[in-house]
Design a protein around this motif. Structure first.
Motif, PDB file in Angstrom:
ATOM      1  N   LEU A  93       0.833  -1.198   0.000  1.00  0.00           N
ATOM      2  CA  LEU A  93       0.000   0.000   0.000  1.00  0.00           C
ATOM      3  C   LEU A  93       0.870   1.252   0.000  1.00  0.00           C
ATOM      4  O   LEU A  93       1.863   1.320   0.732  1.00  0.00           O
ATOM      5  N   TRP A  94       0.511   2.227  -0.800  1.00  0.00           N
ATOM      6  CA  TRP A  94       1.198   3.524  -0.735  1.00  0.00           C
ATOM      7  C   TRP A  94       0.145   4.627  -0.775  1.00  0.00           C
ATOM      8  O   TRP A  94      -0.337   5.028  -1.814  1.00  0.00           O
ATOM      9  N   LEU A  95      -0.228   5.072   0.424  1.00  0.00           N
ATOM     10  CA  LEU A  95      -1.311   6.022   0.625  1.00  0.00           C
ATOM     11  C   LEU A  95      -0.946   7.015   1.714  1.00  0.00           C
ATOM     12  O   LEU A  95       0.009   6.813   2.458  1.00  0.00           O
ATOM     13  N   ASP A  96      -1.720   8.089   1.798  1.00  0.00           N
ATOM     14  CA  ASP A  96      -1.748   8.953   2.971  1.00  0.00           C
ATOM     15  C   ASP A  96      -3.150   8.835   3.558  1.00  0.00           C
ATOM     16  O   ASP A  96      -4.136   9.169   2.893  1.00  0.00           O
ATOM     17  N   VAL A  97      -3.237   8.338   4.795  1.00  0.00           N
ATOM     18  CA  VAL A  97      -4.522   8.035   5.426  1.00  0.00           C
ATOM     19  C   VAL A  97      -4.657   8.820   6.716  1.00  0.00           C
ATOM     20  O   VAL A  97      -3.713   8.884   7.512  1.00  0.00           O
ATOM     21  N   VAL A  98      -5.827   9.406   6.921  1.00  0.00           N
ATOM     22  CA  VAL A  98      -6.123  10.051   8.193  1.00  0.00           C
ATOM     23  C   VAL A  98      -7.291   9.317   8.846  1.00  0.00           C
ATOM     24  O   VAL A  98      -8.367   9.207   8.248  1.00  0.00           O
ATOM     25  N   LEU A  99      -7.076   8.807  10.057  1.00  0.00           N
ATOM     26  CA  LEU A  99      -8.125   8.175  10.851  1.00  0.00           C
ATOM     27  C   LEU A  99      -8.862   9.253  11.628  1.00  0.00           C
ATOM     28  O   LEU A  99      -8.235  10.078  12.292  1.00  0.00           O
ATOM     29  N   GLY A 116      -2.259   9.429   9.781  1.00  0.00           N
ATOM     30  CA  GLY A 116      -2.514  10.457  10.780  1.00  0.00           C
ATOM     31  C   GLY A 116      -3.691  10.053  11.650  1.00  0.00           C
ATOM     32  O   GLY A 116      -4.479   9.174  11.287  1.00  0.00           O
ATOM     33  N   PHE A 117      -3.813  10.705  12.820  1.00  0.00           N
ATOM     34  CA  PHE A 117      -4.850  10.286  13.772  1.00  0.00           C
ATOM     35  C   PHE A 117      -5.532  11.497  14.386  1.00  0.00           C
ATOM     36  O   PHE A 117      -4.877  12.347  15.000  1.00  0.00           O
ATOM     37  N   VAL A 118      -6.865  11.557  14.186  1.00  0.00           N
ATOM     38  CA  VAL A 118      -7.685  12.660  14.706  1.00  0.00           C
ATOM     39  C   VAL A 118      -8.854  12.068  15.489  1.00  0.00           C
ATOM     40  O   VAL A 118      -9.454  11.074  15.067  1.00  0.00           O
ATOM     41  N   THR A 119      -9.159  12.645  16.640  1.00  0.00           N
ATOM     42  CA  THR A 119     -10.384  12.270  17.353  1.00  0.00           C
ATOM     43  C   THR A 119     -11.315  13.475  17.395  1.00  0.00           C
ATOM     44  O   THR A 119     -10.890  14.615  17.200  1.00  0.00           O
ATOM     45  N   PHE A 120     -12.589  13.198  17.641  1.00  0.00           N
ATOM     46  CA  PHE A 120     -13.532  14.306  17.774  1.00  0.00           C
ATOM     47  C   PHE A 120     -14.613  13.945  18.779  1.00  0.00           C
ATOM     48  O   PHE A 120     -14.966  12.783  18.977  1.00  0.00           O
ATOM     49  N   ASN A 121     -15.091  14.942  19.441  1.00  0.00           N
ATOM     50  CA  ASN A 121     -16.268  14.864  20.318  1.00  0.00           C
ATOM     51  C   ASN A 121     -16.915  16.239  20.250  1.00  0.00           C
ATOM     52  O   ASN A 121     -17.492  16.588  19.238  1.00  0.00           O
ATOM     53  N   ALA A 122     -16.768  17.046  21.305  1.00  0.00           N
ATOM     54  CA  ALA A 122     -17.240  18.427  21.210  1.00  0.00           C
ATOM     55  C   ALA A 122     -16.350  19.237  20.278  1.00  0.00           C
ATOM     56  O   ALA A 122     -16.784  20.229  19.683  1.00  0.00           O
ATOM     57  N   ALA A 123     -15.093  18.811  20.140  1.00  0.00           N
ATOM     58  CA  ALA A 123     -14.129  19.473  19.258  1.00  0.00           C
ATOM     59  C   ALA A 123     -13.220  18.413  18.657  1.00  0.00           C
ATOM     60  O   ALA A 123     -13.147  17.280  19.146  1.00  0.00           O
TER      61      ALA A 123
END
Length: 386
Positions: free
Chosen positions: A36-42, A85-92
Motif C-alpha cells: 500500500l502507498w497512501l496517505d490516510v487520516v483516521l 494520521g490520527f484525529v479524534t472528535f467529540n465536542a471538538a
C-alpha cells in the motif's frame, strides 16, 4: 455492492500476482496490502456514547486493517509506504498524530491503543470538527511535492454526529471528495447516517469487518495518471467498479505503426488498446466520443493485428502477443482477405463501431492507448510522460 469489493479482492489476490493478458481478462487492481502507498487520516469519534468497548473494537479494527506487513511511515529506500494520521472528535476535534509521527506498525499500534483507551467526558459529537482537521492535515502534509501522487484517504469511525451550519460535516466531506480524497465510513449504529459522507460503495458498518475496509484502501490505491481514463464497469458512473487498466484516446492521426510507437512512449508498458469483450469495446467508444478534437464518423486504431498466421493483440516489448478470442466485433464483410490489410481499427457503423482490417501504412486515424493502472502491484512515481 459492498460485497463486490470483498469478492473482487479475494479473486484478484490469485489473479493479479500472476496476471497475463493471455487469460483474456482485463487486469484487476493490485491486491498486495504490504505494498500500500497512501496517505490516510483516521477520524475517530471518542465521545462518551462510544464507550470503552466500542473504542476497543475500533482499535482492533484499525490494527487489523493495516496489519504488521504494511509499511507504515515513509522511507527514501522504499516508496511504497503508507502514512497514517490520527484525529479524534467529540465536542471538538483533536489532532493526536500528524502524517509523519507513526514510522512503523509498532508506532501505530502503540499510539492507537493508548489514545482509544478511555472515551472523552462529553456526549457531544461533532464530526465536522474531525473532518475539518483531517482536511487541514492533508493540505499541510499531503501535498509537499514528494507525495503529491499518493492517493489520500480519510477513514471515519463514528456512531452518530450532531451539528448544523458550520458544524454540518456534509460540506467538508463534499469538498474532500471533490478534491479526489476517498472517504471510508464505519458506522457504529445506523449505517445510513454516514452514507452520504462516504465515497460511493465505501460506507460500512461495525459488523462489516476489516476486509471490506482493506478492499476500499486497495481500490483507493488504484488510479490512472493525468489525462488517462480508468476502465470501469460503467462509463457513465465514475464511482463504478474499476479495473487495473488505463485508457487514453489520442486525437492525433497516425498510421497504425505510428500509433503503436506513440502509445509505447506515453506511459510505462503502454501500448495500443485491447478489446477483450463487448463492454470494453463500448467503453472505449464512449471515451473516444468524449475526447476533445474527435468528431464523427469515429475511427481509431486499436491493438489488433494479423501476425504469423493469426489475429493477435499486440503487447508492449517483451510480452507475448495475445491470440484473438470471441467475442468478435468485426464490421459486416470483415475481416477482408488481403495480405496487405493486417492492422485493425474501429470504425463507426450506425450507432456503434466495428473492427475493420486496413493496410499497414496507408490510412491515418486517431488511436487509443492502454496501460496498467498505478496500484500496489505497479508503483508510479508521478512522472507524467506527455
Amino acid at each position: 455492492m459492498k460485497l463486490h469489493i470483498v469478492l473482487s479482492v479475494l479473486a484478484a489476490a490469485v489473479y493479479a500476482d500472476s496476471y497475463s493478458p493471455l487469460s483474456y481478462m482485463d487486469r484487476l487492481c493490485g491486491t498486495d496490502l504490504s505494498n500500500l502507498w497512501l496517505d490516510v487520516v483516521l477520524v475517530v469519534d471518542n465521545s462518551e456514547e462510544m464507550g470503552s468497548q466500542r473504542l476497543g473494537d475500533i482499535t482492533t479494527n484499525i490494527l487489523s486493517v493495516f496489519g504488521a506487513n504494511t509499511r507504515i511511515g515513509s522511507t527514501s529506500s522504499e516508496p511504497r509506504t503508507t502514512r497514517v494520521g490520527f484525529v479524534t472528535f467529540n465536542a471538538a476535534g483533536s489532532l493526536y498524530a500528524d502524517l509523519n509521527q507513526f514510522q512503523s506498525f509498532s508506532d501505530l499500534r502503540n499510539g492507537v491503543t493508548s489514545l482509544l483507551k478511555v472515551p472523552a467526558n462529553t456526549k457531544d459529537s461533532y464530526l465536522a470538527t474531525g473532518l475539518s482537521m483531517a482536511a487541514q492535515l492533508l493540505t499541510m502534509q499531503g501535498f509537499d511535492g514528494k507525495r503529491d501522487h499518493y492517493q489520500k484517504v480519510v477513514i471515519v469511525y463514528a456512531s452518530k454526529y450532531g451539528g448544523t451550519g458550520d458544524l454540518d460535516p456534509q460540506p467538508t466531506a463534499d469538498r474532500l471528495k471533490g478534491s479526489g480524497v476517498k472517504i471510508i465510513t464505519v458506522a457504529y449504529g445506523d449505517e445510513a447516517l454516514l452514507e452520504s459522507l462516504s465515497t460511493p460503495r465505501f460506507g460500512f458498518n461495525s459488523a462489516s469487518g476489516y476486509p471490506q475496509i482493506q478492499g476500499a484502501l486497495l481500490e483507493s490505491n488504484c488510479y490512472c495518471p493525468l489525462d488517462w481514463i480508468q476502465y470501469r464497469s460503467d462509463y457513465t458512473d465514475r464511482a463504478s467498479f474499476p479495473y487495473g487498466v488505463c485508457i487514453r484516446p489520442v486525437p492525433i492521426p497516425a498510421s497504425w505503426l505510428g500509433a503503436k510507437m506513440s502509445c509505447s512512449h506515453r506511459w510505462n508498458n503502454s501500448n495500443l488498446a485491447t478489446e477483450f469483450n463487448q463492454a470494453k469495446h463500448n467503453f472505449i467508444l464512449e471515451a473516444v466520443k468524449d475526447t476533445r478534437g474527435v468528431s464523427p464518423p469515429y475511427q481509431y486504431h486499436i491493438g489488433l493485428n494479423y501476425a504469423s498466421g493469426s489475429w493477435v493483440w499486440t503487447q508492449s516489448t517483451g510480452r507475448q502477443q495475445v491470440p484473438l478470442q470471441q467475442p468478435f466485433m468485426w464490421s459486416s464483410g470483415y475481416p477482408q482477405l488481403a495480405s496487405d490489410k493486417s492492422r485493425v481499427m474501429s470504425v463507426q457503423s450506425g450507432l456503434g463501431t466495428g473492427w475493420q482490417n486496413i493496410a499497414t501504412t496507408t490510412l491515418s486515424a486517431n488511436y487509443v492507448c492502454e496501460a496498467y493502472s498505478c496500484d500496489t502491484d505497479n508503483y508510479c512515481d508521478g512522472d507524467q510522460r506527455y
